[in-house]
Design a protein around this motif. Structure first.
Motif, PDB file in Angstrom:
ATOM      1  N   ALA A  70      55.116  35.970  22.983  1.00 49.48           N
ATOM      2  CA  ALA A  70      53.942  35.332  23.915  1.00 49.48           C
ATOM      3  C   ALA A  70      53.513  36.406  24.780  1.00 49.48           C
ATOM      4  O   ALA A  70      54.286  36.960  25.602  1.00 49.48           O
ATOM      5  CB  ALA A  70      54.514  34.320  24.736  1.00 49.48           C
ATOM      6  N   ASN A  71      52.271  36.927  24.988  1.00 48.13           N
ATOM      7  CA  ASN A  71      51.712  38.107  25.580  1.00 48.13           C
ATOM      8  C   ASN A  71      50.828  37.654  26.679  1.00 48.13           C
ATOM      9  O   ASN A  71      50.056  38.390  27.231  1.00 48.13           O
ATOM     10  CB  ASN A  71      51.122  39.066  24.578  1.00 48.13           C
ATOM     11  CG  ASN A  71      51.919  39.426  23.334  1.00 48.13           C
ATOM     12  OD1 ASN A  71      53.070  39.531  23.614  1.00 48.13           O
ATOM     13  ND2 ASN A  71      51.456  39.460  22.377  1.00 48.13           N
ATOM     14  N   GLY A  72      50.522  36.329  26.968  1.00 48.25           N
ATOM     15  CA  GLY A  72      49.730  35.834  28.169  1.00 48.25           C
ATOM     16  C   GLY A  72      50.221  35.870  29.466  1.00 48.25           C
ATOM     17  O   GLY A  72      49.116  35.634  30.296  1.00 48.25           O
ATOM     18  N   VAL A  73      51.393  36.138  29.497  1.00 49.29           N
ATOM     19  CA  VAL A  73      52.027  35.931  31.087  1.00 49.29           C
ATOM     20  C   VAL A  73      51.332  37.158  31.673  1.00 49.29           C
ATOM     21  O   VAL A  73      50.759  36.913  33.032  1.00 49.29           O
ATOM     22  CB  VAL A  73      53.484  36.417  30.946  1.00 49.29           C
ATOM     23  CG1 VAL A  73      54.062  36.602  32.277  1.00 49.29           C
ATOM     24  CG2 VAL A  73      53.902  34.922  30.317  1.00 49.29           C
ATOM     25  N   MET A  74      51.085  38.594  31.389  1.00 48.62           N
ATOM     26  CA  MET A  74      50.341  39.533  32.117  1.00 48.62           C
ATOM     27  C   MET A  74      49.091  39.189  32.566  1.00 48.62           C
ATOM     28  O   MET A  74      48.946  39.185  33.942  1.00 48.62           O
ATOM     29  CB  MET A  74      50.517  40.802  31.296  1.00 48.62           C
ATOM     30  CG  MET A  74      51.585  41.662  31.261  1.00 48.62           C
ATOM     31  SD  MET A  74      53.136  40.811  30.268  1.00 48.62           S
ATOM     32  CE  MET A  74      52.365  41.363  28.609  1.00 48.62           C
ATOM     33  N   GLY A  75      48.214  38.608  31.798  1.00 56.81           N
ATOM     34  CA  GLY A  75      46.973  38.183  32.393  1.00 56.81           C
ATOM     35  C   GLY A  75      46.963  37.326  33.309  1.00 56.81           C
ATOM     36  O   GLY A  75      46.125  37.164  34.390  1.00 56.81           O
ATOM     37  N   VAL A  76      47.792  36.193  33.294  1.00 53.84           N
ATOM     38  CA  VAL A  76      47.847  35.173  34.077  1.00 53.84           C
ATOM     39  C   VAL A  76      48.513  35.582  35.297  1.00 53.84           C
ATOM     40  O   VAL A  76      47.837  35.136  36.459  1.00 53.84           O
ATOM     41  CB  VAL A  76      48.536  33.900  33.411  1.00 53.84           C
ATOM     42  CG1 VAL A  76      48.750  32.736  34.452  1.00 53.84           C
ATOM     43  CG2 VAL A  76      47.970  33.311  32.184  1.00 53.84           C
ATOM     44  N   ALA A  77      49.446  36.300  35.298  1.00 54.72           N
ATOM     45  CA  ALA A  77      50.063  36.838  36.510  1.00 54.72           C
ATOM     46  C   ALA A  77      49.019  37.554  37.305  1.00 54.72           C
ATOM     47  O   ALA A  77      49.197  37.488  38.494  1.00 54.72           O
ATOM     48  CB  ALA A  77      51.278  37.779  36.164  1.00 54.72           C
ATOM     49  N   LYS A  78      48.307  38.319  36.818  1.00 49.86           N
ATOM     50  CA  LYS A  78      47.313  39.364  37.575  1.00 49.86           C
ATOM     51  C   LYS A  78      46.402  38.227  38.258  1.00 49.86           C
ATOM     52  O   LYS A  78      45.918  38.576  39.502  1.00 49.86           O
ATOM     53  CB  LYS A  78      46.331  40.183  36.466  1.00 49.86           C
ATOM     54  CG  LYS A  78      45.370  41.152  37.219  1.00 49.86           C
ATOM     55  CD  LYS A  78      45.036  41.921  36.077  1.00 49.86           C
ATOM     56  CE  LYS A  78      44.179  43.093  36.845  1.00 49.86           C
ATOM     57  NZ  LYS A  78      43.397  44.002  35.912  1.00 49.86           N
ATOM     58  N   LYS A  79      45.789  37.166  37.522  1.00 45.69           N
ATOM     59  CA  LYS A  79      44.944  36.178  38.247  1.00 45.69           C
ATOM     60  C   LYS A  79      45.793  35.677  39.497  1.00 45.69           C
ATOM     61  O   LYS A  79      45.146  35.320  40.492  1.00 45.69           O
ATOM     62  CB  LYS A  79      44.601  35.299  37.366  1.00 45.69           C
ATOM     63  CG  LYS A  79      43.577  35.967  36.176  1.00 45.69           C
ATOM     64  CD  LYS A  79      43.136  34.555  35.313  1.00 45.69           C
ATOM     65  CE  LYS A  79      42.120  35.115  34.193  1.00 45.69           C
ATOM     66  NZ  LYS A  79      41.946  33.845  33.375  1.00 45.69           N
ATOM     67  N   LEU A  80      47.002  35.370  39.214  1.00 48.60           N
ATOM     68  CA  LEU A  80      47.924  34.631  40.354  1.00 48.60           C
ATOM     69  C   LEU A  80      48.238  35.483  41.329  1.00 48.60           C
ATOM     70  O   LEU A  80      48.779  35.090  42.668  1.00 48.60           O
ATOM     71  CB  LEU A  80      48.884  34.017  39.750  1.00 48.60           C
ATOM     72  CG  LEU A  80      48.706  32.561  38.961  1.00 48.60           C
ATOM     73  CD1 LEU A  80      49.986  32.247  38.163  1.00 48.60           C
ATOM     74  CD2 LEU A  80      47.881  31.657  39.403  1.00 48.60           C
ATOM     75  N   GLY A  81      48.113  36.986  41.159  1.00 48.31           N
ATOM     76  CA  GLY A  81      48.429  37.977  41.909  1.00 48.31           C
ATOM     77  C   GLY A  81      50.095  37.903  42.408  1.00 48.31           C
ATOM     78  O   GLY A  81      50.577  38.424  43.369  1.00 48.31           O
ATOM     79  N   ILE A  82      50.776  37.676  41.212  1.00 54.47           N
ATOM     80  CA  ILE A  82      52.501  37.785  41.362  1.00 54.47           C
ATOM     81  C   ILE A  82      52.630  38.860  40.149  1.00 54.47           C
ATOM     82  O   ILE A  82      52.194  39.187  39.049  1.00 54.47           O
ATOM     83  CB  ILE A  82      53.086  36.422  41.029  1.00 54.47           C
ATOM     84  CG1 ILE A  82      52.727  35.839  39.757  1.00 54.47           C
ATOM     85  CG2 ILE A  82      52.600  35.557  42.370  1.00 54.47           C
ATOM     86  CD1 ILE A  82      53.453  34.534  39.603  1.00 54.47           C
ATOM     87  N   ALA A  83      53.898  39.205  40.155  1.00 56.34           N
ATOM     88  CA  ALA A  83      54.552  40.321  39.233  1.00 56.34           C
ATOM     89  C   ALA A  83      54.718  39.490  37.959  1.00 56.34           C
ATOM     90  O   ALA A  83      55.199  38.297  38.077  1.00 56.34           O
ATOM     91  CB  ALA A  83      55.955  40.761  39.836  1.00 56.34           C
ATOM     92  N   PRO A  84      54.164  40.110  36.724  1.00 52.88           N
ATOM     93  CA  PRO A  84      54.327  39.319  35.411  1.00 52.88           C
ATOM     94  C   PRO A  84      55.648  39.051  35.142  1.00 52.88           C
ATOM     95  O   PRO A  84      56.023  37.710  34.487  1.00 52.88           O
ATOM     96  CB  PRO A  84      53.699  40.568  34.521  1.00 52.88           C
ATOM     97  CG  PRO A  84      53.000  41.309  35.390  1.00 52.88           C
ATOM     98  CD  PRO A  84      53.747  41.405  36.633  1.00 52.88           C
ATOM     99  N   ARG A  85      56.782  39.768  35.245  1.00 47.05           N
ATOM    100  CA  ARG A  85      58.054  39.152  35.209  1.00 47.05           C
ATOM    101  C   ARG A  85      58.542  38.112  35.700  1.00 47.05           C
ATOM    102  O   ARG A  85      59.298  37.284  35.272  1.00 47.05           O
ATOM    103  CB  ARG A  85      59.307  40.460  35.270  1.00 47.05           C
ATOM    104  CG  ARG A  85      60.460  40.244  34.666  1.00 47.05           C
ATOM    105  CD  ARG A  85      61.252  41.573  34.644  1.00 47.05           C
ATOM    106  NE  ARG A  85      62.391  41.408  33.890  1.00 47.05           N
ATOM    107  CZ  ARG A  85      62.796  41.563  32.575  1.00 47.05           C
ATOM    108  NH1 ARG A  85      61.861  42.134  31.811  1.00 47.05           N
ATOM    109  NH2 ARG A  85      63.899  41.064  32.093  1.00 47.05           N
ATOM    110  N   GLN A  86      58.247  38.156  37.283  1.00 43.72           N
ATOM    111  CA  GLN A  86      58.541  36.727  37.979  1.00 43.72           C
ATOM    112  C   GLN A  86      58.007  35.610  37.264  1.00 43.72           C
ATOM    113  O   GLN A  86      58.435  34.673  37.114  1.00 43.72           O
ATOM    114  CB  GLN A  86      57.914  37.008  39.323  1.00 43.72           C
ATOM    115  CG  GLN A  86      58.340  35.883  40.440  1.00 43.72           C
ATOM    116  CD  GLN A  86      57.519  36.302  41.824  1.00 43.72           C
ATOM    117  OE1 GLN A  86      57.243  37.206  42.120  1.00 43.72           O
ATOM    118  NE2 GLN A  86      57.397  34.921  42.529  1.00 43.72           N
TER     119      GLN A  86
END
Length: 387
Positions: free
Chosen positions: A41-57
């Motif tokens: 699943a590769n969608g976390v990075m894009g969503v994290a950027k929108k939310l302003g949080i670290a992708p791994r978090q």
């Protein structure tokens, strides 16, 4: 079951539960390498950027909501926030068993069409070469798939069994039978074809007899027809052995030789003249096509009858398309022929459409493949021997 869609839904639900917008995409893909699991699943990075949080978090929060019990036996975070999913082999085995229990593998039948598939197309008095074999295998895979989908498929083995070379072959068969009085197998016919050509080129009396046999054959002479039929039968019986050995579904009932359309050719030429599509040019009958230009930018002329009265492959292919629509009731026609024949087919079909022989609603499709070349970069030539 579509496993990728199932996992996408599960990961999307977990993303939303972790605080992501409802329109977030999980971007689940099959993993390129086994160490990254079966799916990623590769969608976390894009969503994290929108939310302003670290992708791994965000990925860690997603895992607390991700419900893959019984589906995956391992889920891990990799790199900056990729989620690797390792499927449970026992679960996967159950999905395979369920799929195999359905003989259609979950594929719904389609609205059936009558589809003619033109493939294999060997020549008489020659063994099939690699181009014929490629057409045979690609075509047979296609007809099996189309039949599985629920279509009425007509296999058309368009055998080259008519033309000027048959005078030469009949004359040589007569000579061989007089001298040896026995039947040949196709390996003999391969050498037979070359020897016939050699006699034709070097023996004037033989060549004259061969030309006379062409006229007689096309005129319906019983003796020439019998000799011609013998050549066709020897060839096709050997080809049938090859089909059976390759587990190809073609049978002798699927053979549609060029001779099948012979009686249609005079009528087609007359009709094209009457419709103003064909005209006399230097003694031949020609259709000039604005869609194709010669090197001087003028409409290209496609000959449909030579000045000696003989017909060409184009004339036969026009008749062939007409027959497949009018007689076989085709909704769609697929041709598996090598790429060198593309312009020839397009020109023939342009004439077919202009004449109104096949409506636009019936699809004529050339599914072409390339060529196997020799070390000289040119196609193999069987007639010169040694291939």
């Amino acid at each position: 079951m579509n496993i990728q869609a199932l996992l996408s839904d599960k990961v999307t639900q977990a993303l939303v539960a972790a605080g992501a917008p409802a329109d977030s995409e999980a971007l689940v893909r099959q993993s390129a390498k086994a160490q990254f699991g079966d799916y990623q699943a590769n969608g976390v990075m894009g969503v994290a950027k929108k939310l302003g949080i670290a992708p791994r978090q965000l990925a860690e929060q997603v895992l607390t909501h991700l419900e893959l019990d019984g589906i995956a036996n391992k889920v891990e975070i990799a790199g900056p926030g990729f989620i690797n999913i390792f499927l449970d082999p026992a679960w996967l085995a159950k999905q395979v068993e369920a799929a195999l229990a359905d003989e259609r593998l979950g594929v719904a039948p389609v609205k059936p069409q009558t589809i003619v598939v033109d493939y294999s197309a060997p020549n008489v008095a020659k063994e099939m070469h690699v181009g014929h074999l490629r057409s045979t295998i690609i075509g047979d895979a296609s007809v099996r798939t189309l039949e599985f989908l629920g279509h009425n498929v007509i296999r058309a083995n368009h055998v080259g069994d008519w033309g000027t070379q048959f005078g030469m072959l009949i004359a040589y068969l007569e000579k061989m039978q007089n001298e040896h009085a026995n039947e040949m197998d196709l390996s003999d016919l391969e050498a037979f074809y070359r020897e016939a050509k050699k006699h034709y080129d070097e023996d004037a009396a033989f060549a004259e007899r061969a030309r006379a046999y062409v006229v007689k054959l096309q005129g319906g002479d019983e003796y020439c027809r019998e000799m011609w039929r013998k050549l066709v039968d020897i060839t096709m019986s050997q080809n049938q052995k090859n089909y059976q050995r390759l587990n190809v579904t073609l049978t002798k009932d699927d053979v549609m030789g060029e001779s099948l359309y012979n009686s249609m050719l005079p009528g087609i030429v007359a009709d094209l003249k009457a419709k103003g599509l064909a005209v006399e040019s230097e003694g031949a009958t020609v259709v000039f096509l604005d869609e194709y230009k010669n090197k001087d930018g003028e409409p290209m002329g496609v000959i449909i009858q030579k000045k000696d009265g003989g017909y060409l492959y184009t004339t036969t292919d026009i008749a062939c398309a007409k027959y497949r629509y009018e007689t076989l009731g085709a909704d769609r026609v697929l041709y598996y022929i090598d790429s060198r024949q593309h312009q020839h087919l397009m020109q023939a079909w342009t004439i077919v459409r202009k004449a109104g022989y096949v409506p636009d609603s019936v699809s004529l499709e050339h599914h072409m493949f390339g060529m196997m070349l020799g070390k000289d970069g040119k196609p193999f030539k069987t007639r010169s021997g040694g291939t």
